[in-house]
Motif scaffolding. Structure first.
Motif, PDB file in Angstrom:
ATOM      1  N   TRP A 125       1.161   4.305  -2.645  1.00  0.00           N
ATOM      2  CA  TRP A 125       0.823   5.654  -2.181  1.00  0.00           C
ATOM      3  C   TRP A 125       1.960   6.638  -2.437  1.00  0.00           C
ATOM      4  O   TRP A 125       1.719   7.750  -2.922  1.00  0.00           O
ATOM      5  CB  TRP A 125       0.480   5.603  -0.692  1.00  0.00           C
TER       6      TRP A 125
ATOM      7  N   ASN B 186       0.836  -1.212   0.000  1.00  0.00           N
ATOM      8  CA  ASN B 186       0.000   0.000   0.000  1.00  0.00           C
ATOM      9  C   ASN B 186       0.865   1.255   0.000  1.00  0.00           C
ATOM     10  O   ASN B 186       0.600   2.217  -0.731  1.00  0.00           O
ATOM     11  CB  ASN B 186      -0.882   0.031   1.250  1.00  0.00           C
TER      12      ASN B 186
ATOM     13  N   ASP C  42      -3.622   5.914  -6.329  1.00  0.00           N
ATOM     14  CA  ASP C  42      -4.659   5.658  -5.334  1.00  0.00           C
ATOM     15  C   ASP C  42      -4.565   4.228  -4.816  1.00  0.00           C
ATOM     16  O   ASP C  42      -4.363   3.278  -5.589  1.00  0.00           O
ATOM     17  CB  ASP C  42      -6.049   5.884  -5.938  1.00  0.00           C
TER      18      ASP C  42
END
Length: 506
Positions: free
Chosen positions: A472, A468, A477
């Motif tokens: 990021w 993630n 997104d």
């Protein structure tokens, strides 16, 4: 008017400077030093450097049984422009790009063709694939297995050939942007391809130079310059830079960990393109030129791979490139390196302030932040560094993983990494072991102190946090459920490592 020698020298120096500035502004960088085959690898009996040019040659006494290639081994290419000069006497050759190394100096992929005859120079030929995908003077829209290809003629082949010099130097220019591939020789467009294939198309791969099987021949290449360009269609580029191994097997597996993360991203995030440079700072001078994010997983302290390149890397950060640092990669010396890390990723491991114990962290509370999307509370044992030196008042910094270290993490005597009065005064308080930061110019940073044990990447939540975060910091997104990737078995994890020297042979 008679010009003085001094004036002539000044004019010459100014002219050279202007040319150098123009080249730098264009963004092209040399990937051949004009003297050696450093950065290139191929079969020594066929390749050498003569008269400042890479030279491939076959003779009646030294033929090649199949097409053989000289591979540029400093990196891979995705969206780019390549410029070089070539000369060919007899036979056939080409420039491979976005190609696959099949071993034994055999490759597969797109080829900007070069030939001594009057037919093939400038075409796009897919080596070991779909064959000729665009003849000269053709704009081709192609599909998997060449089913449904469409051709549109924009020039006559003979007119293009008339601009190519026989057995003399010619300029080749290749432009690859997304699925759009264009070749030029001596400033004349020779062919154009739009590859709509779903399985046969290639968005990245190696560069190589071809020496074709057949009659004796000589081909030469010089002034080879590469320029990376921002990826098309809003794609994001992530560059992984793992350091050299330093601990025992299964620990600080920088290369294995980076390969694992890169594969997970490429398999599960269609909008991400990635490349990797194992072994430390890249030799490829263009490595970071189209990066949206860089992941650094390496040994730190005085040997951190970024220490000698702070100024160069700071230019990237000022352009808004994201940076993720993993485990020992968050530690740099106090002073300028530490100050840069506070700016770039929001904090760092500072000796005589931060500590590096092994402990089981229990992450009970997961924050509301894109990097925490889909992450559930979990516990895991690692060498979780804590008490980082963060920005004042945590400005622009958001903790992602926090836990309370047990008192036993400070059982060691005070030392540069083991304890100090500042951290002892914080016993019983939550410590942040993963965090994100935003920079005023728009760039993003991520620090993650876990990653000592390679097998921890098998934990779905541990892995998801980092995936993630990479997405990021690249400016992409993060899905509401986070980056999903397949659960990894022990064999999956260990398959990315070399043989275990401690395991008895059966």
């Amino acid at each position: 008017m008679k010009k003085s020698p001094g004036l002539l020298l000044l004019v010459a120096v100014l002219a050279t400077t202007l040319v150098s500035v123009a080249a730098a502004e264009e963004g092209f960088k040399s990937i051949f030093d004009g003297k050696t085959l450093n950065g290139w690898r191929g079969k020594e009996q066929f390749w050498s450097v003569k008269d400042g040019a890479i030279t491939g040659q076959t003779t009646p006494e030294n033929p090649t049984q199949g097409n053989t290639f000289l591979i540029w081994d400093q990196g891979t290419v995705d969206d780019f422009e390549l410029k070089l000069q070539y000369k060919i006497v007899g036979g056939n050759s080409g420039i491979q790009y976005r190609s696959t190394d099949l071993g034994d100096f055999v490759v597969k992929g797109y080829q900007a063709d070069i030939a001594s005859n009057d037919v093939y120079s400038g075409i796009n030929y897919e080596e070991r694939g779909r064959g000729i995908i665009a003849n000269r003077g053709i704009k081709a829209t192609i599909f998997d297995k060449n089913e449904g290809n469409k051709n549109e003629r924009f020039a006559e082949s003979a007119d293009i050939q008339a601009k190519i010099k026989k057995e003399d130097w010619n300029d080749y220019h290749i432009v690859a942007k997304g699925n759009h591939l264009t070749h030029y020789i001596n400033g004349v467009k020779t062919c154009e391809v739009i590859d709509e294939g779903k399985t046969d198309s290639r968005s990245s791969g190696i560069l190589a130079l071809q020496l074709h099987a057949g009659p004796p021949m000589v081909v030469q290449f010089k002034d080879i310059e590469l320029k990376r360009t921002k990826l098309e269609d809003g794609k994001k580029k992530v560059v992984f830079v793992p350091g050299k191994p330093s601990h025992g097997w299964g620990q600080h597996e920088h290369s294995g960990g980076c390969h694992l993360l890169m594969i997970a991203l490429m398999e599960n995030v269609p909008n991400i393109e990635a490349s990797i440079y194992p072994g430390g700072w890249p030799e490829d001078p263009t490595a970071f030129d189209n990066a949206d994010a860089v992941v650094v997983y390496c040994d730190g302290g005085g040997g951190h791979l970024l220490n000698p390149h702070l100024a160069q890397f700071d230019e990237l950060m000022k352009k808004g490139v994201g940076l993720a640092c993993i485990h020992y990669g968050v530690e740099v010396p106090k002073g300028e390196p530490g100050d840069k890390f506070v700016d770039w990723i929001g904090g760092y491991f500072e000796t005589d302030w931060s500590v590096n114990p092994h402990w089981t962290a229990d992450f009970k509370a997961i924050p509301d932040h894109p990097v925490a999307n889909g992450v559930k509370p979990f516990s895991i044992n690692d060498e979780w560094y804590y008490n980082m030196r963060f920005r004042d008042d945590m400005e622009g910094v958001t903790p992602i993983l926090s836990a309370i270290p047990p008192k036993s993490t400070l059982d060691r005597p005070d030392g540069p990494h083991s304890g100090n009065p500042h951290v002892r005064a914080m016993i019983g308080q939550p410590q942040h072991v993963a965090w994100v930061a935003e920079r005023p110019e728009g760039g993003r940073g991520f620090g993650f102190t876990g990653g000592h044990f390679h097998n921890n990447w098998g934990d779905d939540n541990f892995r998801k946090v980092v995936l993630n975060a990479i997405v990021w910091v690249a400016g992409e997104d993060v899905p509401a459920g986070g980056i999903e990737s397949k659960s990894l078995t022990k064999d999956d994890l260990e398959g990315l490592l070399g043989p275990n020297p401690n395991q008895k042979k059966k």
